[in-house]
Design an enzyme around this catalytic site. Structure first.
Site, short mmCIF file in Angstrom:
data_model
loop_
_atom_site.label_atom_id
_atom_site.label_comp_id
_atom_site.label_asym_id
_atom_site.label_seq_id
_atom_site.Cartn_x
_atom_site.Cartn_y
_atom_site.Cartn_z
CE LYS A 13 -6.20 36.79 0.77
NZ LYS A 13 -5.62 36.97 2.03
NE ARG A 88 -1.35 36.72 6.01
CZ ARG A 88 -1.44 35.40 5.96
NH1 ARG A 88 -0.68 34.65 6.71
NH2 ARG A 88 -2.32 34.84 5.17
NE ARG A 122 -16.22 28.96 4.77
CZ ARG A 122 -14.93 29.21 4.86
NH1 ARG A 122 -14.26 29.61 3.81
NH2 ARG A 122 -14.30 29.06 6.00
NE ARG A 155 -14.07 24.18 6.96
CZ ARG A 155 -13.47 24.82 5.96
NH1 ARG A 155 -13.21 26.10 6.06
NH2 ARG A 155 -13.11 24.17 4.88
NE ARG A 166 -11.33 33.22 10.40
CZ ARG A 166 -12.24 32.26 10.40
NH1 ARG A 166 -12.16 31.26 11.24
NH2 ARG A 166 -13.24 32.27 9.54
#
Ligand SMILES: [Zn+2]
Length: 219
Positions: A13, A88, A122, A155, A166
């Site tokens: 996004k 949301r 990542r 991470r 998530r």
């Protein structure tokens, strides 16, 4: 054009919003950034927000709506905006309706596997925080930041299991919101099935949707 951008965490996004901002000349309004700025500026609202987050509570919709009303009514939003991070829930969507008209809702439709593949590859620079990706955005030297020479690390919460959790939370929460905008005939889906599709291709799809909506609203 007043646009709401929906999409799961890791759908890109931020990347798309910043490109659309440049093309359309309208601001990218992220409620997350707005809240952080308000806390930093230590305004009355900022202090109230900090109180909630210090207690580990959600910031009430009323406060976010108040901030948003100020921003969406401001001079830089006159020609439109790209809203990200809000709404949301249906309740938030109804609150948004009361403060601004919405012309289009872009729903970034990215399968879970693609997001998991992206986020679990990542890498982040320990020194400057720049983000790389083992598949799509490799550093020139393995494990070393191009910009500052810092060490790159992964991470702890970028594991497939945590990312899946998530995504499940996100999907469950926004399912009804997506139906809500579908019923209002504002929702357009933009699919991205492959991690290797360059952002330009997705932006082109979004721009085609935007111009078709502009044509119908003119007619
Ligand atoms: Zn760095």
């Amino acid at each position: 054009m007043r646009i709401v951008l929906l999409g799961p965490p890791g759908a890109g996004k931020g990347t798309y919003a910043s490109r659309l901002t440049m093309i359309l000349g309208v601001p990218h309004i992220s409620t997350g950034d707005m809240v952080r700025e308000e806390i930093k500026a230590e305004t009355e609202l900022g202090k109230a927000i900090k109180g909630y987050s210090d207690k580990g509570e959600l910031v009430p919709d009323k406060i976010i709506t108040k901030l948003l009303a100020k921003r969406l009514g401001g001079p830089d939003s006159e020609r439109g905006f790209i809203l990200d991070g809000f709404p949301r829930t249906i309740k938030q969507a109804e609150a948004l309706n009361r403060i601004s008209r919405i012309d289009l809702v872009i729903n970034l439709n990215v399968p879970d596997e693609v997001i998991i593949q992206r986020l679990s590859n990542r890498l982040v620079c320990r020194k400057c925080g720049v983000i790389y990706n083992k598949l799509t955005l490799k550093p020139k030297r393995d494990g070393v930041c191009d910009k500052c020479g810092g060490a790159l690390y992964q991470r702890e919460d970028d594991t497939p299991e945590v990312i899946q959790d998530r995504l499940d939370v996100y999907r469950k929460k926004t399912e009804l919101l997506i139906d809500y905008y579908k019923e209002k005939n504002l929702l357009r889906n933009v699919r991205c099935d492959d991690l290797m599709i360059p952002p330009e291709v997705i932006i082109e799809k979004i721009m085609m949707i935007i111009s078709s909506v502009q044509d119908t609203s003119r007619a």
